[in-house]
Design a protein around this motif. Structure first.
Motif, mmCIF file in Angstrom:
data_model
loop_
_atom_site.group_PDB
_atom_site.id
_atom_site.type_symbol
_atom_site.label_atom_id
_atom_site.label_comp_id
_atom_site.label_asym_id
_atom_site.label_seq_id
_atom_site.Cartn_x
_atom_site.Cartn_y
_atom_site.Cartn_z
ATOM 1 N N ASP A 181 -5.046 7.439 1.581
ATOM 2 C CA ASP A 181 -5.078 8.806 1.024
ATOM 3 C C ASP A 181 -4.215 8.913 -0.234
ATOM 4 O O ASP A 181 -4.377 9.858 -1.024
ATOM 5 N N TYR A 182 -3.307 7.953 -0.427
ATOM 6 C CA TYR A 182 -2.332 8.066 -1.520
ATOM 7 C C TYR A 182 -2.576 7.051 -2.635
ATOM 8 O O TYR A 182 -1.734 6.879 -3.514
ATOM 9 N N GLU A 183 -3.727 6.377 -2.593
ATOM 10 C CA GLU A 183 -4.060 5.390 -3.627
ATOM 11 C C GLU A 183 -4.158 6.076 -4.988
ATOM 12 O O GLU A 183 -4.745 7.148 -5.121
ATOM 13 N N GLY A 184 -3.562 5.451 -6.002
ATOM 14 C CA GLY A 184 -3.564 6.034 -7.348
ATOM 15 C C GLY A 184 -2.187 6.558 -7.714
ATOM 16 O O GLY A 184 -1.183 6.172 -7.121
ATOM 17 N N ALA A 185 -2.132 7.432 -8.679
ATOM 18 C CA ALA A 185 -0.853 7.921 -9.202
ATOM 19 C C ALA A 185 -0.572 9.354 -8.764
ATOM 20 O O ALA A 185 -1.468 10.209 -8.771
ATOM 21 N N ASN A 186 0.670 9.593 -8.347
ATOM 22 C CA ASN A 186 1.199 10.942 -8.106
ATOM 23 C C ASN A 186 0.416 11.721 -7.050
ATOM 24 O O ASN A 186 0.098 12.894 -7.229
ATOM 25 N N ARG A 187 0.125 11.076 -5.926
ATOM 26 C CA ARG A 187 -0.610 11.762 -4.849
ATOM 27 C C ARG A 187 0.272 12.014 -3.631
ATOM 28 O O ARG A 187 -0.183 12.497 -2.618
ATOM 29 N N ILE A 188 1.552 11.631 -3.711
ATOM 30 C CA ILE A 188 2.491 11.904 -2.618
ATOM 31 C C ILE A 188 3.196 13.219 -2.921
ATOM 32 O O ILE A 188 3.862 13.347 -3.943
#
Length: 380
Positions: free
Chosen positions: A118-125
């Motif tokens: 769900d958090y793959e990529g940038a700035n998704r946390i």
């Protein structure tokens, strides 16, 4: 003027610095700690030493070691479940990039729920993570410094890049004594990984004076120390490689990486190869590809590798790349892609997946699937 940021953890560095672990954990409010490491660190005795340090300070510790090279998504989910079930409050990671990235993944799920994909990529946390203290046992991954976390999605055969300021640990404790128990091949692979971090972040469009100075320091220390560290296990050289790794970590964490790491992630997701051994194969070819985008900076790198020269930037750059290839050969690393893959069949899939990696966003020159195929064919 470009508005930039520079995020790093508190860094405690030096021989014997591991003894400050319990004090650091107390400062973060620890009472019950999750220690993440692997079988290799158990065999070398460092896991027992860390557990003893915590026990001496009356800190409870739950140990998690289901971590493989290129850590898997299911391992992260298992570790997060343990963290929550045991009501733990601080995560300590001891090891190379794999235990530290696994620990970041565990912290992400413990603080935010869901699946790691769900958090793959940038700035998704979006929500805070548990406090983290990392103790690197290799001089290369930079995971103890960076806002990157690389986890393998087993079903898709992809190494996911997860990038967030939240992934910078609170404290990094770098004790060069840990390097003395590492094999020559692991020291080599880790150091080349750090050098690649420095090169790619120096060339990144997001590079700033804060990151460029660290990247240049890392490259100079690598060139000066790599051979005595690998051939003689020279203690002073190993310590300077630890400094190089930390400096490169500060640089790439804030400026990003590039096509080399995009290809390495794609290749590692499908074939589980040792990350640092991909770079001697691909780095020279990627540098030649990027030469047209920034001959000045590649000239700077060339002069670090071959020494000061009064010549055109492009000439210095190409001489530096040639010398790097000689240096990698002297260290007996793989030099051709055919040394890592069974045949050419998966190349197009590897390159296609690499074009979607977040690291591609900060390569100095646009690179499409055909361009990546050209790089891979050059080094086959």
């Amino acid at each position: 003027m470009l508005i930039t940021k520079f995020a790093i953890p508190d860094i405690i560095f030096g021989h014997g610095s591991i003894k400050y672990l319990a004090q650091c954990a107390r400062r973060l409010g620890a009472q019950r700690i999750l220690l993440v490491s692997d079988n290799g660190l158990e065999s070398s005795g460092w896991v027992d030493q860390v557990r003893q340090i915590l026990e001496d300070d009356r800190l409870d510790c739950v140990y998690f070691n289901d971590v493989s090279s290129n850590p898997r998504d299911h391992q992260v989910h298992k570790g997060a479940k343990l963290y929550l079930q045991e009501k733990l409050d601080v995560i300590v990671a001891l090891g190379g990039g794999s235990p530290m990235d696994a620990a970041k993944g565990i912290a992400t799920i413990a603080g935010n729920g869901g699946k790691i994909s769900d958090y793959e990529g940038a700035n998704r946390i979006m929500r805070p993570l548990p406090p983290m203290i990392f103790i690197p046992s290799t001089a290369g991954s930079g995971s103890d410094i960076s806002q990157y976390c690389i986890i393998t999605d087993v079903e898709r055969q992809v190494k996911m890049s997860i990038i967030s300021r939240s992934l910078v640990p609170n404290i990094s404790i770098t004790d060069p004594d840990l390097l003395l128990t590492k094999s020559r091949s692991l020291i080599t692979a880790s150091a080349i990984d750090a050098f690649a971090h420095a090169v790619e972040s120096y060339l990144s469009p997001l590079a700033s004076p804060f990151t460029e100075s660290q990247a240049l320091l890392a490259m100079r220390l690598f060139i000066k120390n790599i051979l005595p560290a690998v051939r003689d296990r020279d203690q002073a050289a190993l310590e300077e490689l630890s400094t190089a790794s930390a400096a490169a970590g500060m640089s790439f964490s804030n400026a990003g990486l590039g096509t080399l790491h995009a290809l390495a992630h794609s290749l590692g997701g499908m074939y589980d190869v040792l990350h640092g051994m991909v770079h001697p194969v691909l780095l020279p070819a990627v540098m030649r590809y990027n030469l047209a985008a920034n001959p000045k900076k590649l000239g700077d790198i060339g002069r670090i590798v071959i020494g000061p020269r009064v010549c055109a930037d492009e000439r210095a750059a190409l001489a530096g790349i040639d010398r790097l290839e000689e240096l990698f050969a002297e260290m007996d690393t793989p030099l051709r892609l055919r040394d890592l893959l069974p045949d050419r069949t998966p190349l197009e899939k590897i390159c296609s997946m690499a074009t979607r990696d977040a690291c591609q966003l900060t390569n100095p020159r646009s690179a499409y699937c055909d361009d990546l195929m050209g790089i891979c064919e050059e080094v086959w």
